[in-house]
Structure formats: C-alpha cells, structure tokens
Write a protein that holds these residues in place. Structure first.
Motif, mmCIF file in Angstrom:
data_model
loop_
_atom_site.group_PDB
_atom_site.id
_atom_site.type_symbol
_atom_site.label_atom_id
_atom_site.label_comp_id
_atom_site.label_asym_id
_atom_site.label_seq_id
_atom_site.Cartn_x
_atom_site.Cartn_y
_atom_site.Cartn_z
ATOM 1 N N THR A 193 80.947 -56.666 36.290
ATOM 2 C CA THR A 193 81.358 -55.982 37.471
ATOM 3 C C THR A 193 82.916 -56.193 37.771
ATOM 4 O O THR A 193 83.566 -55.130 38.137
ATOM 5 C CB THR A 193 80.578 -56.498 38.409
ATOM 6 N N LEU A 242 91.172 -55.863 42.159
ATOM 7 C CA LEU A 242 90.362 -55.934 43.332
ATOM 8 C C LEU A 242 90.910 -56.849 44.312
ATOM 9 O O LEU A 242 91.077 -56.445 45.495
ATOM 10 C CB LEU A 242 88.832 -56.615 43.050
ATOM 11 N N LEU A 297 87.462 -51.730 51.063
ATOM 12 C CA LEU A 297 86.860 -51.624 49.619
ATOM 13 C C LEU A 297 85.411 -51.159 49.868
ATOM 14 O O LEU A 297 84.651 -51.992 50.393
ATOM 15 C CB LEU A 297 87.216 -52.677 48.830
ATOM 16 N N ARG A 307 81.723 -50.705 47.656
ATOM 17 C CA ARG A 307 81.036 -50.821 46.165
ATOM 18 C C ARG A 307 79.615 -49.983 46.586
ATOM 19 O O ARG A 307 78.624 -50.401 47.502
ATOM 20 C CB ARG A 307 80.664 -52.395 46.022
ATOM 21 N N ARG A 348 79.855 -48.829 41.539
ATOM 22 C CA ARG A 348 81.629 -48.782 41.332
ATOM 23 C C ARG A 348 82.084 -49.185 42.792
ATOM 24 O O ARG A 348 81.391 -49.137 43.672
ATOM 25 C CB ARG A 348 81.809 -47.483 41.162
ATOM 26 N N TRP A 349 83.209 -49.633 42.520
ATOM 27 C CA TRP A 349 84.306 -49.765 43.649
ATOM 28 C C TRP A 349 85.087 -48.700 44.129
ATOM 29 O O TRP A 349 85.622 -48.008 43.046
ATOM 30 C CB TRP A 349 85.020 -51.248 43.204
ATOM 31 N N TYR A 350 85.194 -48.537 45.252
ATOM 32 C CA TYR A 350 86.209 -47.416 45.904
ATOM 33 C C TYR A 350 87.036 -48.061 46.964
ATOM 34 O O TYR A 350 86.602 -48.925 47.769
ATOM 35 C CB TYR A 350 85.338 -46.262 46.409
ATOM 36 N N ARG A 403 88.601 -44.499 43.099
ATOM 37 C CA ARG A 403 87.994 -45.400 42.385
ATOM 38 C C ARG A 403 88.756 -46.583 41.796
ATOM 39 O O ARG A 403 89.776 -46.260 41.263
ATOM 40 C CB ARG A 403 87.316 -44.691 41.078
#
Length: 316
Positions: free
Chosen positions: A93, A142, A176, A178, A182-184, A199
């Motif tokens: 991840t 992140l 942020l 998730r 995926r993380w946005y 993204r």
C-alpha cells in the motif's frame, strides 16, 4: 466519520496550533460541541495531556510533552496493530520502501509470547493475493502531502496524468482520501480555481511554496472523490435501500456510489455501470431488498433476470 477516525483527527487538529476553543474544534471537525467535550474526555482516558482554560474562550491545549503518550498496548490492540502492519507490508500500500515491514519486525520483537503466537497462527492461516488495479504510492509522498494538508501550505505538485503527460500544478492541498485501493489528494487548483482530485501514485514531487493556502467553503473530500470515480459510466441507477447510511456504505463503498440518507433507516444510492446487466448483478449481490427509482429500463432488466432464474426445468 467513525469515532476512531474522529479521535485521530482531533489529535491532529489539536497539534496544529497552541490553543482551540470548543466552538472552533466543533466547526473544524463538523460535530457538536458536546461531541468535542466527550472526545476530549476520551483522549484524556487514553493518556493524552489536554489542558483546558477557564471561561468560554479558555480553549483546549495539547501539552507538548504528552503529544505521544507511552506505547502501552493490551493484547487485542497489539494484535490489531501487527495485523494492520502485516497487511500494509504485504499489499504494498505504501510502495516498496519497506517501512511497514520494518515496523512490523520491530513490533514482533516486543510482543508478549502469547500474542506473537496468535500472530503466527494468523500468518499460517492467511494467504495473500495481489489486489487488482492497486498502484502503490511511496510513504514519503504520502507524508509530504499529509504534512502540506495539515500545515495549510500551498505546494507545487509534479504530476503525471492518465496519458503519462508531466506537469506541475500549483495547488492548495486539503485532504487525502483512500478508496478503491488508491490514495487521492483533494486540492484546489490555484490557476483553474477548481477543486480537483489527484491520484497520489501519479505524484512525482511535492515542493512547498511557502505561501499559505486560501481555502474557503471546502467540499466533502470523500464525496468529491466518489463523484469523480462514478462520473464516467454509460449507465446510472438510483436505488433505495431500507438500511441506515453506515450500513449502506458497507454494502456499496463510497468509491462505488453516492449516498444520500432518506431518514434514519433508509439510504438512496446512485451508482454507475457499463450496462444494465452489470447493474442488475451488482444490486442482486447486495442481498438486501432494493427499490429501483430510476431508470425504468433497469426495473425491466431486473424482472427479466428474475424470470430467467425462476424458470422451472421440465420434469423428466
């Protein structure tokens, strides 16, 4: 927001500046002042040193010497942390920097023998398979994005879009999110004056400009990501489920549909699909009563599918 997520968010907000009034915290977290007082009491029970001043403007202050209380986990907490770290390490991840694996190995060396034994039993019973469509993102990226959101500082975002075109966007980062593995990043595009989603796995660099963000009337970040993810389907359905909002979000994750409560025990969901047959299949898999509000063609497709399922085979 769940109680656990709210407590984590409260600690983050308290750490951002020396003092907050109850009213300011309630507005920042979008909860009632009574909820803030209850959550402050819970954090104190967990060991956080939170001071409060007298009077309506006294405010709450997080003592700097107790921003991170001593780690003292009970059996269930230790096992939960170990399992979460294991999941993060094996799924990638946070990319391939091995931070989660390193933390897991350190934690395993500190676990009591009976907890380590339970974790070993868990490892022996679980098989890990890759998650389709998951693109790992570096934990360094992140952390930089999260720090910019928390510090409310404008950044230059080096980004590659879905066509692999490189650009640098000047944005005011906000949250942020998730979802769908995926993380946005939800941020205000300064040049375009629009809220955008990025993204995180496509972010190649983050540079702080030193300028503060100029955010007013921010959106619901999770909803904005959900709207983006559900905006490119040829067919849409609006359905009514006789379940409360939290249960509806378990059945249809926020990244797969838009949820609107219709009273305390009913939720209306809008979701998209490639065709009516796909939507029928997805809704049948919910295993809960569904009322189709639109389109009418979806109701016809439901009837046709059910008729085909209920056809009796001729007797021999």
């Amino acid at each position: 927001m769940s109680a656990s997520a709210r407590l984590l968010r409260l600690v983050s907000v308290l750490s951002a500046r020396p003092s907050w009034t109850n009213h300011e915290l309630a507005e920042r977290l979008d909860v009632t002042e009574r909820t803030v007082r209850r959550d402050i009491a819970k954090l104190r029970e967990l060991g956080y040193g939170i001071e409060s001043g007298a009077g309506p403007w006294g405010g709450y202050r997080l003592r700097r010497d107790s921003a991170l209380p001593p780690l003292n986990l009970d059996d269930e907490e230790a096992l939960a942390v170990a399992v979460a770290l294991r999941e993060t390490a094996l799924t990638g991840t946070l990319g391939s920097d091995q931070a989660a694996l390193s933390a897991l190995l350190k934690l395993q060396g500190l676990l009591p023998r009976h907890i380590a034994s339970r974790l070993a039993e868990f490892d022996a019973a679980v098989e890990q398979t890759p998650r389709a469509g998951e693109d790992p993102v570096s934990s360094k990226v992140l952390l930089e994005l999260a720090g910019a959101c928390r510090g409310e500082v404008r950044i230059g975002l080096s980004y590659r879009d879905r066509l692999d075109r490189a650009s640098v966007r000047e944005v005011d980062p906000y949250r942020l999110v998730r979802t769908r593995n995926r993380w946005y990043l939800v941020a205000m595009d300064v040049v375009r004056g629009q809220w955008r989603t990025f993204r995180a796995d496509r972010v190649t660099g983050v540079e702080r400009t030193g300028a503060p963000t100029a955010i007013s009337d921010p959106p619901d970040a999770a909803r904005l990501v959900a709207e983006m993810l559900t905006s490119n389907y040829p067919v849409y359905a609006t359905v009514r489920l006789a379940v409360p909002l939290h249960r509806a979000r378990q059945l249809v994750p926020p990244g797969a549909g838009l949820h609107e409560p219709d009273g305390p025990d009913v939720t209306v969901i809008t979701l998209g699909g490639n065709d009516l047959d796909e939507l029928v299949t997805r809704l049948l898999r919910l295993a809960t009563p569904v009322r189709v509000l639109a389109p009418a063609e979806l109701r016809d497709a439901f009837r046709a599918r059910l008729a085909a399922l209920l056809v009796e085979e001729p007797s021999g």
